[in-house]
Design a protein around this motif. Structure first.
Motif, mmCIF file in Angstrom:
data_model
loop_
_atom_site.group_PDB
_atom_site.id
_atom_site.type_symbol
_atom_site.label_atom_id
_atom_site.label_comp_id
_atom_site.label_asym_id
_atom_site.label_seq_id
_atom_site.Cartn_x
_atom_site.Cartn_y
_atom_site.Cartn_z
ATOM 1 N N ASP A 1 0.765 -1.257 -0.087
ATOM 2 C CA ASP A 1 -0.019 -0.010 0.060
ATOM 3 C C ASP A 1 0.858 1.308 0.024
ATOM 4 O OD1 ASP A 1 -2.578 -1.414 -0.144
ATOM 5 O OD2 ASP A 1 -2.992 -0.790 2.046
ATOM 6 N N GLY B 1 -10.075 1.584 3.632
ATOM 7 C CA GLY B 1 -10.250 1.977 4.981
ATOM 8 C C GLY B 1 -11.602 2.226 5.848
ATOM 9 N N GLN C 1 -12.856 -0.158 8.839
ATOM 10 C CA GLN C 1 -12.998 0.687 10.029
ATOM 11 C C GLN C 1 -14.557 0.256 10.383
ATOM 12 O OE1 GLN C 1 -15.220 3.497 10.920
ATOM 13 N NE2 GLN C 1 -14.060 3.746 12.763
ATOM 14 N N ALA D 1 -4.068 5.468 9.483
ATOM 15 C CA ALA D 1 -5.368 4.860 9.853
ATOM 16 C C ALA D 1 -6.158 4.106 8.927
ATOM 17 C CB ALA D 1 -6.188 6.012 10.290
ATOM 18 N N SER D 2 -6.027 4.688 7.478
ATOM 19 C CA SER D 2 -6.820 3.999 6.298
ATOM 20 C C SER D 2 -6.064 2.681 6.020
ATOM 21 C CB SER D 2 -6.680 4.916 5.182
ATOM 22 O OG SER D 2 -7.589 6.115 5.526
ATOM 23 N N MET D 3 -4.644 2.548 6.134
ATOM 24 C CA MET D 3 -4.028 1.508 5.551
ATOM 25 C C MET D 3 -4.051 0.420 6.940
ATOM 26 S SD MET D 3 -0.472 2.813 3.964
ATOM 27 C CE MET D 3 -0.586 3.601 2.214
ATOM 28 N N ALA E 1 -10.158 6.645 9.850
ATOM 29 C CA ALA E 1 -10.386 6.001 8.754
ATOM 30 C C ALA E 1 -11.826 5.977 8.208
ATOM 31 C CB ALA E 1 -9.714 4.540 8.874
#
Lengths: 385, 385
Positions: free
Chosen positions: A271, A298, A302, B214-216, B243
C-alpha cells in the motif's frame, strides 16, 4: 486436592494460586484474585518487584515447603521466559494446573512441545495436559507492579487456547480449561476461545499492527517543527497514543510473533509503495482512483471494528456541548443528561490550543438525540447546532 | 466601504460576508458568523446544498445585483476548485477581501500566481493583495451542510498564510490579513501563522500521515475473521477512528499535497522495509535492537504531541472508576469529583465485549490524584487500585 479431578463449579471454590512473575499483569491478577477470596502466593526473580507486589496486597511471598502446593500456577513472565517457566511449574507441581498469560501463544506451545519431546528435558508430554495457554488482553501504558490494579481485566477479552491445532497434540484436560475459565471469569474478563495460531494471527492484526503503525507515525514527529505540532488535533493524538508503549515488552512481542506480523506488513508495504508511486503524478490516469480506493478500503475496514461491549459497530448520534473548562462543568452536563434519562454510550472531550473552553461530545442512540438536544438547550446549555 | 481602507477594529464591525460553497465548512462558517451578527450570503453550485444551508440558518441566498457587494468573500470550495473560485471572486468584487479555506495552500497560491501572470486571464497580479489563504483545522467524520454547526471552529487552530514565501511575491495587504484574523477570531478559533509551504509540510505530517496510516491499518481489517475483530480494544479503535473519512475529499487533499506527503512516506516505507527484514530473523544480531529502536523512536515522537489547550505535553495521573453501564452513573461520579474540587483534564470511557460495566478513566493533575481517590472511595465509588 487434585484440581483435575475436581473442576471448579458454580460455588466458586477459592483455590490456592501461585503467581510466578509480579509485573503489571501478575500483580494485577493477584490483586483481583485476593479480592474474591483466593489465597495468592507470589514469586518473582526480582526481589524488589516481588516485595512491591506483596506490599500493595497482591499476595504473600511464596516460600517453598512451608505451605501445601498450589492448585493453580499462573506464569506471568515476559514472553521469552514463559515456556521455561511453564515447564518448570509443571515439573515442580505435579498436581497443579499451569496457565501462562504471554501475549503470543504459538511460540510458547512450540517450545513446550520440543522440550517435552527431548529426552534430556525433565518435562514429559503427559504433563502438557495440565497446561492451558491464555492471553488476557489488558494493559496500560505504564508497567511494573506499582501500576497494577485488580480491575485491570474487568470487561476485557481473555483468550483461552484449548489448543485445538493442526497437530491435534497438546490438548489440555477439560478440567484444566475449566480452571482457566474460572480465573478469567472471577477477574471480570470476557472469555474468547482461539487456537494458538489463530490467536497469534488475530493479535498481529488487531494489536501488533496498530502498535507498529502508531510507533511509525509518532517516529516521524521527532524532528517536526513546534509550529507543526501546535496544529495537532484529536486525529494525531488518537493515532499516536499507544506509541507511548514499553520498548522492552514490544521487542519480545514482535520477535515472537514475527511470522504473522510479516504477512500483514507485506500488505502495508505494498500500500505504501503504491501510494508513493501514485503521488509521483497524482493527476495521471487512474491516480485519483487509486487514492480513493485506499481511503474507501479504510472505510470498509473501520466499519468492522466492534463498538462498546462487543456489540456490532453502531453509529451513535453525536451531540456536542460547549462548556467552560473548570471543575464541575462536565458533571453538571451529565447530571442534566441523566435527568433526561438518556444513556451516554461514549463520550470524548475535544479541545485544542489556546482556548479555555472545552467541547464534550456525547454519543447517544440516534433516536434520543433530538430530545436530548432540546432538553439541554432548555436547561441553558450551549448545544452545538 | 472598501475594507482595505477600513480594517476591522476591536469594536467588531459586522461585515456582509458572501460564502461560496455550502458544504460542512462553508455552512458552519455561516452559522457561526450569523450568531455574531454578520450578514451572510450563501451560494453553491448545488442548488440543494445551498437550500439546505439556508434552511438551517447559515445565511440567505446570494442574489447578484439585488444587494451591495459583500466586503468579505469566503471561498469554501473543494481544494481542486478553490483557485478558480478565488480568482473569480477577486474579479467579481473589486473591493472585497477574498479568503479561501482549502486544506492545502501552496497549490492554490501557485495556480493563482500563474493565472495572474497569464495575460489571457482576467486576474491581475494587483488583485492578489486582496487574497488571504487560510485553513481552519476543523472537520467531522460526516460531511455536507446537514452536519454543519456554528461551533465547529471553537478552540480549533485556524492557519492564516500571510504568504511570506521564498519569492516574496503575493503579500496580501495588512488590512486583508486583519479581516481574516477577525473572522477566525469571531468563530472562536485560535490563529496560527504559517507560509503556504510550511503549512503544507506541517499538515502532511500531523494530519495527512495519520489519515494514511489509519486508512492502511483499517484496510487490513476488511477480510479479518470476526473472532479476531471481537478482540479489538481501544488501541485499534483509536488508531482507526479517522479511517471513516470521506474518500472524495481525501483524494483531493492527498493529490494536492503530493510532494510533502511523499517525502514523509519515504521514511515510513524505509521503516516498514527495515522491520520486515528484521522480522525475517528477529533473533539475529541487532534484530531486537532494531525493534527496540522503532518503538523508542515512537516514544520520543509521541511525547512531543501537545496536550490540551496547546500546552506542552503533560503527564496527568489517571484514576479509574468502575461504574454500572446505566444512565446517570457517569454524571454521579463527576458530580462527586466536582464536590472535591478537582478539575478533570481529560476523560475516557473504556469497555469491551460482553460486560455491562464501564470504566471511566479520569486524567487529573498528579498532585490531586490521591486526594481524589480517597474522597471517591469514601463516597462509595469503586476506584481501581
Amino acid at each position: 486436592m487434585n484440581p483435575l479431578l475436581n473442576p471448579p463449579d458454580s460455588a466458586h471454590p477459592t483455590p490456592a494460586v501461585l503467581i510466578r512473575g509480579t509485573g503489571l499483569l501478575g500483580a494485577s491478577i493477584g490483586l483481583g484474585l485476593r479480592r474474591v477470596g483466593d489465597t495468592v502466593y507470589l514469586s518473582d526473580p526480582s526481589p524488589s518487584a516481588q516485595a512491591i507486589a506483596c506490599d500493595i496486597g497482591a499476595g504473600v511471598p511464596w516460600e517453598p515447603g512451608t505451605v501445601p502446593d498450589p492448585e493453580i500456577v499462573v506464569v506471568a513472565a515476559p514472553p521469552e521466559a514463559s515456556a521455561a517457566e511453564v515447564a518448570q511449574a509443571l515439573i515442580d507441581f505435579p498436581d497443579a494446573v499451569v496457565l501462562d498469560i504471554a501475549s503470543v501463544k504459538a511460540t510458547v506451545r512450540d517450545e513446550l512441545r520440543s522440550r517435552a519431546a527431548d529426552p534430556r528435558h525433565e518435562l514429559q508430554p503427559s504433563m502438557l495436559t495440565r497446561y492451558v495457554g491464555t492471553h488476557p488482553m489488558a494493559g496500560r501504558e505504564r508497567s511494573g507492579p506499582v501500576a497494577a490494579r485488580g480491575e485491570l481485566f474487568t470487561s476485557m477479552p481473555w483468550v483461552i487456547c484449548p489448543a485445538i491445532d493442526d497437530s491435534g497434540e497438546h490438548v489440555p484436560e477439560r478440567a484444566a480449561v475449566a480452571w482457566a475459565e474460572d480465573i478469567a471469569r472471577r477477574l471480570g474478563a470476557t472469555i474468547h476461545y482461539l487456537d494458538p495460531d489463530a490467536h497469534d494471527e488475530s493479535v498481529a492484526l488487531i494489536s501488533h499492527l496498530p502498535q507498529i503503525a502508531a510507533s511509525m507515525v509518532a517516529s516521524r514527529l521527532q524532528d517536526a517543527p513546534t509550529s507543526a505540532l501546535a496544529l495537532a488535533g484529536n486525529g494525531l493524538r488518537d493515532v499516536t497514543r499507544i506509541a507511548a508503549s514499553d520498548p522492552g515488552l514490544w521487542v519480545q512481542i514482535l520477535s515472537f510473533n514475527a511470522g504473522p506480523i510479516k504477512e500483514i506488513l507485506y500488505g502495508l508495504r505494498d500500500d505504501v509503495l503504491r501510494l508513493i508511486s501514485t503521488l509521483e503524478d497524482p493527476l495521471a490516469p487512474g491516480g485519483q482512483a487509486d487514492i480513493a480506493q485506499l481511503i474507501a478500503e479504510g472505510n470498509s475496514g473501520q466499519a468492522r471494528v466492534p463498538g462498546k461491549h462487543g456489540a456490532p459497530p453502531q453509529s451513535f448520534a453525536v451531540l456536542t456541548v460547549i462548556v467552560d473548562d473548570k471543575p464541575g462543568q462536565i458533571a453538571a452536563v451529565l447530571q442534566d443528561v441523566a435527568t433526561v434519562g438518556v444513556n451516554v454510550e461514549d463520550m470524548r472531550m475535544e479541545h485544542s490550543a489556546g482556548h479555555e473552553v472545552g467541547m464534550i461530545e456525547l454519543s447517544v442512540l440516534p433516536s434520543r438525540r433530538e430530545e436530548l438536544a432540546s432538553a439541554l438547550t432548555e436547561m441553558g446549555w450551549r448545544v452545538a447546532t
